[in-house]
Design a protein around this motif. Structure first.
Motif, PDB file in Angstrom:
ATOM      1  N   GLN A 184     -17.578 -56.676 -21.196  1.00  0.00           N
ATOM      2  CA  GLN A 184     -16.841 -57.767 -21.822  1.00  0.00           C
ATOM      3  C   GLN A 184     -16.138 -57.247 -23.061  1.00  0.00           C
ATOM      4  O   GLN A 184     -16.521 -56.232 -23.627  1.00  0.00           O
ATOM      5  CB  GLN A 184     -17.794 -58.897 -22.192  1.00  0.00           C
ATOM      6  N   LEU A 185     -15.110 -57.974 -23.459  1.00  0.00           N
ATOM      7  CA  LEU A 185     -14.381 -57.605 -24.666  1.00  0.00           C
ATOM      8  C   LEU A 185     -14.798 -58.513 -25.808  1.00  0.00           C
ATOM      9  O   LEU A 185     -14.933 -59.720 -25.642  1.00  0.00           O
ATOM     10  CB  LEU A 185     -12.876 -57.728 -24.443  1.00  0.00           C
ATOM     11  N   GLN A 186     -15.002 -57.918 -26.948  1.00  0.00           N
ATOM     12  CA  GLN A 186     -15.360 -58.659 -28.152  1.00  0.00           C
ATOM     13  C   GLN A 186     -14.293 -58.391 -29.202  1.00  0.00           C
ATOM     14  O   GLN A 186     -13.901 -57.242 -29.425  1.00  0.00           O
ATOM     15  CB  GLN A 186     -16.727 -58.211 -28.663  1.00  0.00           C
ATOM     16  N   ASP A 229     -21.301 -54.169 -23.552  1.00  0.00           N
ATOM     17  CA  ASP A 229     -22.006 -54.358 -22.285  1.00  0.00           C
ATOM     18  C   ASP A 229     -22.286 -55.826 -22.072  1.00  0.00           C
ATOM     19  O   ASP A 229     -22.772 -56.516 -22.962  1.00  0.00           O
ATOM     20  CB  ASP A 229     -23.307 -53.563 -22.264  1.00  0.00           C
ATOM     21  N   GLY A 230     -21.985 -56.316 -20.884  1.00  0.00           N
ATOM     22  CA  GLY A 230     -22.243 -57.711 -20.533  1.00  0.00           C
ATOM     23  C   GLY A 230     -23.648 -57.891 -20.007  1.00  0.00           C
ATOM     24  O   GLY A 230     -24.426 -56.957 -19.882  1.00  0.00           O
TER      25      GLY A 230
END
Length: 106
Positions: free
Chosen positions: A9-11, A104-105
């Motif tokens: 995922q993008l944060q 990391d998701g």
């Protein structure tokens, strides 16, 4: 996780935008408007600081970047550049990599 199915995922990074509401230089006004528009078009949240109204922020900005020019963009407390540098990153397709980090998701 099963079958090696990993989720990334993008944060969004911490973004700070420095500008001045009191400038009579047309290029600075346009660059400030353009950088704000670019950030808004990326749907990112950012803290904006009007260095005309906050001299402590202005001194902090200059100490961190070594520059007095406006606008300035910082990501995760790192100086990224002014409008020209940020627009160039957008044209190269690298700006999103600066504004968002992979995590990391679940």
């Amino acid at each position: 996780m099963s079958g090696g199915d990993e989720s990334v995922q993008l944060q969004q990074a911490k973004i700070e935008y420095y500008y001045s509401s009191a400038t009579c230089q047309l290029k600075v006004k346009k660059d400030q408007q353009s950088l704000r528009f670019l950030l808004e078009s990326k749907n990112v949240t950012f803290d904006d600081f009007d260095v005309c109204l906050d001299q402590m922020r202005k001194a902090e900005m200059q100490a961190k970047s070594g520059k007095a020019s406006l606008p300035q963009l910082f990501v995760d407390d790192r100086f990224v550049g002014g409008y020209d540098e940020v627009q160039y990153m957008e044209e190269l397709g690298t700006l999103d990599q600066v504004l968002f980090k992979e995590v990391d998701g679940v």
